[in-house]
Design a protein around this motif. Structure first.
Motif, PDB file in Angstrom:
ATOM      1  N   SER A  84      54.895  48.992  47.316  1.00 22.18           N
ATOM      2  CA  SER A  84      53.405  48.906  47.033  1.00 22.18           C
ATOM      3  C   SER A  84      52.337  50.486  47.278  1.00 22.18           C
ATOM      4  CB  SER A  84      52.588  47.837  47.923  1.00 22.18           C
ATOM      5  OG  SER A  84      53.130  46.763  47.886  1.00 22.18           O
ATOM      6  N   ASP A  85      53.003  51.276  47.887  1.00 22.83           N
ATOM      7  CA  ASP A  85      52.407  52.425  48.195  1.00 22.83           C
ATOM      8  C   ASP A  85      53.018  53.771  47.162  1.00 22.83           C
ATOM      9  OD1 ASP A  85      54.715  52.654  49.436  1.00 22.83           O
ATOM     10  OD2 ASP A  85      53.605  53.409  51.437  1.00 22.83           O
ATOM     11  N   ALA A  86      54.323  53.292  46.500  1.00 22.78           N
ATOM     12  CA  ALA A  86      54.866  54.237  45.551  1.00 22.78           C
ATOM     13  C   ALA A  86      55.482  55.346  46.408  1.00 22.78           C
ATOM     14  CB  ALA A  86      54.180  54.701  44.575  1.00 22.78           C
ATOM     15  N   GLU A 134      60.403  48.760  55.009  1.00 24.27           N
ATOM     16  CA  GLU A 134      59.074  49.130  55.779  1.00 24.27           C
ATOM     17  C   GLU A 134      58.755  47.867  56.904  1.00 24.27           C
ATOM     18  OE1 GLU A 134      57.044  52.641  54.546  1.00 24.27           O
ATOM     19  OE2 GLU A 134      56.975  51.927  52.798  1.00 24.27           O
ATOM     20  N   ASP A 135      59.587  46.773  56.683  1.00 22.58           N
ATOM     21  CA  ASP A 135      59.253  45.741  57.788  1.00 22.58           C
ATOM     22  C   ASP A 135      59.908  46.024  58.662  1.00 22.58           C
ATOM     23  OD1 ASP A 135      58.958  43.419  58.764  1.00 22.58           O
ATOM     24  OD2 ASP A 135      60.207  42.176  57.567  1.00 22.58           O
ATOM     25  N   LEU A 136      59.369  46.706  59.912  1.00 25.43           N
ATOM     26  CA  LEU A 136      60.067  47.336  60.910  1.00 25.43           C
ATOM     27  C   LEU A 136      60.465  46.169  62.026  1.00 25.43           C
ATOM     28  CD1 LEU A 136      57.621  50.259  62.027  1.00 25.43           C
ATOM     29  CD2 LEU A 136      59.455  50.038  60.221  1.00 25.43           C
ATOM     30  N   ASN A 137      60.149  44.881  62.053  1.00 30.41           N
ATOM     31  CA  ASN A 137      60.514  44.065  62.830  1.00 30.41           C
ATOM     32  C   ASN A 137      61.464  43.074  62.120  1.00 30.41           C
ATOM     33  OD1 ASN A 137      58.492  42.896  61.766  1.00 30.41           O
ATOM     34  ND2 ASN A 137      57.519  42.292  63.641  1.00 30.41           N
ATOM     35  N   ASN A 138      61.618  43.310  60.849  1.00 30.11           N
ATOM     36  CA  ASN A 138      62.459  42.523  59.993  1.00 30.11           C
ATOM     37  C   ASN A 138      62.180  41.081  60.068  1.00 30.11           C
ATOM     38  OD1 ASN A 138      64.065  44.806  58.951  1.00 30.11           O
ATOM     39  ND2 ASN A 138      65.256  45.026  61.134  1.00 30.11           N
ATOM     40  N   ASP A 139      60.941  40.867  60.254  1.00 34.45           N
ATOM     41  CA  ASP A 139      60.267  39.084  60.271  1.00 34.45           C
ATOM     42  C   ASP A 139      60.228  38.617  58.967  1.00 34.45           C
ATOM     43  OD1 ASP A 139      57.956  40.558  59.860  1.00 34.45           O
ATOM     44  OD2 ASP A 139      57.102  39.286  61.591  1.00 34.45           O
ATOM     45  N   GLY A 140      59.991  39.379  58.022  1.00 31.28           N
ATOM     46  CA  GLY A 140      59.695  39.047  56.489  1.00 31.28           C
ATOM     47  C   GLY A 140      58.127  39.113  56.212  1.00 31.28           C
ATOM     48  N   ALA A 180      52.858  45.519  64.412  1.00 32.81           N
ATOM     49  CA  ALA A 180      54.323  46.096  64.391  1.00 32.81           C
ATOM     50  C   ALA A 180      54.848  46.842  63.328  1.00 32.81           C
ATOM     51  CB  ALA A 180      55.173  44.548  64.569  1.00 32.81           C
ATOM     52  N   ASP A 181      54.237  46.774  62.033  1.00 35.94           N
ATOM     53  CA  ASP A 181      54.863  47.335  60.786  1.00 35.94           C
ATOM     54  C   ASP A 181      53.845  48.720  60.542  1.00 35.94           C
ATOM     55  OD1 ASP A 181      56.763  45.654  60.346  1.00 35.94           O
ATOM     56  OD2 ASP A 181      55.159  44.107  59.934  1.00 35.94           O
ATOM     57  N   ASP A 182      53.269  49.269  61.593  1.00 39.98           N
ATOM     58  CA  ASP A 182      52.480  50.507  61.455  1.00 39.98           C
ATOM     59  C   ASP A 182      52.851  51.425  62.576  1.00 39.98           C
ATOM     60  OD1 ASP A 182      50.446  52.489  61.087  1.00 39.98           O
ATOM     61  OD2 ASP A 182      48.680  51.224  61.994  1.00 39.98           O
ATOM     62  N   THR A 183      53.815  52.498  61.876  1.00 45.66           N
ATOM     63  CA  THR A 183      54.420  53.377  62.554  1.00 45.66           C
ATOM     64  C   THR A 183      53.479  54.343  63.407  1.00 45.66           C
ATOM     65  OG1 THR A 183      56.473  53.232  61.525  1.00 45.66           O
ATOM     66  CG2 THR A 183      56.057  55.353  62.906  1.00 45.66           C
ATOM     67  N   ASP A 184      52.517  55.056  62.832  1.00 52.34           N
ATOM     68  CA  ASP A 184      51.599  56.188  63.388  1.00 52.34           C
ATOM     69  C   ASP A 184      50.206  55.257  64.087  1.00 52.34           C
ATOM     70  OD1 ASP A 184      50.285  55.248  60.983  1.00 52.34           O
ATOM     71  OD2 ASP A 184      50.221  57.184  60.228  1.00 52.34           O
ATOM     72  N   PRO A 193      49.269  49.609  57.418  1.00 52.52           N
ATOM     73  CA  PRO A 193      50.854  49.195  57.436  1.00 52.52           C
ATOM     74  C   PRO A 193      51.811  50.191  56.696  1.00 52.52           C
ATOM     75  CG  PRO A 193      49.724  47.537  56.294  1.00 52.52           C
ATOM     76  CD  PRO A 193      48.567  48.605  56.757  1.00 52.52           C
ATOM     77  N   ASN A 194      52.888  50.254  57.327  1.00 50.08           N
ATOM     78  CA  ASN A 194      53.768  51.315  56.375  1.00 50.08           C
ATOM     79  C   ASN A 194      53.966  51.024  54.853  1.00 50.08           C
ATOM     80  OD1 ASN A 194      54.049  52.418  59.024  1.00 50.08           O
ATOM     81  ND2 ASN A 194      56.369  52.206  59.101  1.00 50.08           N
ATOM     82  N   TYR A 195      53.930  49.836  54.718  1.00 47.78           N
ATOM     83  CA  TYR A 195      54.304  49.410  53.237  1.00 47.78           C
ATOM     84  C   TYR A 195      52.902  49.782  52.168  1.00 47.78           C
ATOM     85  CZ  TYR A 195      51.175  45.193  53.164  1.00 47.78           C
ATOM     86  OH  TYR A 195      50.278  44.539  53.121  1.00 47.78           O
ATOM     87  N   LEU A 196      51.729  50.204  52.900  1.00 46.01           N
ATOM     88  CA  LEU A 196      50.792  50.759  52.064  1.00 46.01           C
ATOM     89  C   LEU A 196      50.288  52.283  52.560  1.00 46.01           C
ATOM     90  CD1 LEU A 196      48.329  47.696  52.449  1.00 46.01           C
ATOM     91  CD2 LEU A 196      49.691  48.465  50.437  1.00 46.01           C
ATOM     92  N   ASP A 197      51.110  52.845  53.340  1.00 44.06           N
ATOM     93  CA  ASP A 197      50.926  54.238  54.063  1.00 44.06           C
ATOM     94  C   ASP A 197      51.672  55.126  53.273  1.00 44.06           C
ATOM     95  OD1 ASP A 197      50.132  56.048  55.487  1.00 44.06           O
ATOM     96  OD2 ASP A 197      50.164  55.090  57.413  1.00 44.06           O
ATOM     97  N   ILE A 198      51.017  56.276  52.786  1.00 49.01           N
ATOM     98  CA  ILE A 198      52.071  57.173  51.885  1.00 49.01           C
ATOM     99  C   ILE A 198      52.512  58.289  52.984  1.00 49.01           C
ATOM    100  CG2 ILE A 198      50.867  56.783  49.814  1.00 49.01           C
ATOM    101  CD1 ILE A 198      49.311  59.405  50.255  1.00 49.01           C
ATOM    102  N   ASP A 199      51.802  58.177  54.311  1.00 48.68           N
ATOM    103  CA  ASP A 199      52.239  59.185  55.413  1.00 48.68           C
ATOM    104  C   ASP A 199      52.494  58.210  56.541  1.00 48.68           C
ATOM    105  OD1 ASP A 199      52.928  61.043  57.098  1.00 48.68           O
ATOM    106  OD2 ASP A 199      50.942  61.782  57.202  1.00 48.68           O
TER     107      ASP A 199
END
Length: 331
Positions: free
Chosen positions: A234-236, A244-250, A269-273, A278-284
């Motif tokens: 989604s964030d290319a 980018e599903d860090l806890n692998n819950d789907g 849980a899926d937002d590293t910084d 969330p990581n799947y929408l975060d280019i950094d």
């Protein structure tokens, strides 16, 4: 001159008439119902449906749902035990929605995340309480759409941010794809796919807007077959969403909408910084000022596929470029 005066007076009179008409015919808009007020009605209708209708399933997992006739001995969807009736709690609009779903077959392949795309055959119906001439109400089910041979993928992520059926991204990850084979005539045959039926409160469907023939505030019923999934990015940033599903819950969520999430969870849980994206929408993803795509681009300018990033043993000649993923995945 007299003619000019006549037309001038006529135009003023006509304008006055239209102005009055517009004022007299103005429509008072009714605001949407509160989600918390509508949900109890929806869940009561859905549970009544589950207790008064039965399901028949063909060898190819086509589900037919029929009202139990007066004196009928068929077991309701609620009481039958051949297919497991489960529910998933979905928090949206500050409400814990209960989404029932019937597992006809789990499937044998991979499950999508709630941000992937799915190739699915489906049939949709809406529920409605109809008042008869004797003032009694009857719960009815009306078919509105059927796709037996799907030709395109449904983007589950788009459903979460649009006015679409938000229950789809919640239920499809509970199922898996199957296998398929090509036929001599160019068609494709699918086997062992996931199949089920989901029962959706209107707050997770079209709610006050309705859609086509679907009235407002109508709970929906979808029977479906999960044929194939398409992994999206989604964030290319070069990393598919499911990785980018860090806890692998789907499931991955964007909690920035105050309408969808009046109360934001303390931790995503899926937002590293921890920047709220969330990581799947975060280019950094790691917030270090360098975009993910740059960090996984090799010296030749080609993006390194995630599957090619070395394992967590430190044995790499490009450690600086994949530091982000060592930090994130190699604890």
């Amino acid at each position: 001159m007299n003619k000019f005066k006549y037309y001038f007076i006529l135009s003023i009179t006509t304008l006055s008439l239209f102005s009055c008409s517009k004022s007299d015919d103005s429509v008072e808009l009714t605001p949407p119902r509160e989600y918390a007020d509508q949900y109890p009605t929806d869940i009561n209708d859905i549970e009544q449906y589950l207790k008064t209708y039965y399901v028949s399933v063909s060898a190819d997992l086509d589900a037919t749902i029929t009202k139990i006739p007066d004196g009928g001995t068929q077991k309701s969807i609620w009481d039958q035990t051949e297919y497991e009736l489960k529910f998933r709690t979905v928090n949206l609009h500050g409400i814990d929605y209960k989404v029932y779903y019937l597992v006809l077959n789990e499937g044998v392949g991979e499950s999508p995340t709630n941000t992937d795309a799915v190739l699915t055959a489906y049939k949709g119906e809406y529920l409605q309480q109809v008042t008869g001439t004797d003032a009694t109400t009857t719960l009815t089910s009306t078919a509105f759409e059927e796709v037996k041979f799907p030709q395109s993928f449904f983007n589950l992520y788009q459903l979460t941010i649009s006015g679409g059926v938000k229950a789809w991204p919640e239920i499809f990850p509970q199922f898996k794809t199957g296998t398929y084979s090509a036929n001599a005539d160019g068609s494709v045959s699918y086997q062992d796919f996931g199949a089920g039926v989901m029962f959706i409160p209107s707050g997770l469907a079209y709610y006050s807007q309705g859609q086509g023939v679907i009235p407002s505030y109508a709970p929906l019923v979808f029977s479906f077959k999960l044929y194939e999934i398409q992994r999206l990015d989604s964030d290319a940033d070069g990393i598919p969403n499911y990785l980018e599903d860090l806890n692998n819950d789907g499931y991955m969520y964007d909690f920035r909408s105050t309408i969808n999430y009046p109360v934001t969870p303390a931790v995503n849980a899926d937002d590293t910084d921890g920047d709220g994206i969330p990581n799947y929408l975060d280019i950094d993803d790691d917030g270090d000022g360098f975009g993910t795509k740059i960090e996984i681009t090799g010296a030749d300018g080609v993006v390194i596929p995630f599957s090619s990033i070395p394992s967590c043993d430190g044995n790499t000649t490009d450690a600086a470029r994949i530091k982000k993923y060592f930090d994130k995945n190699c604890h």
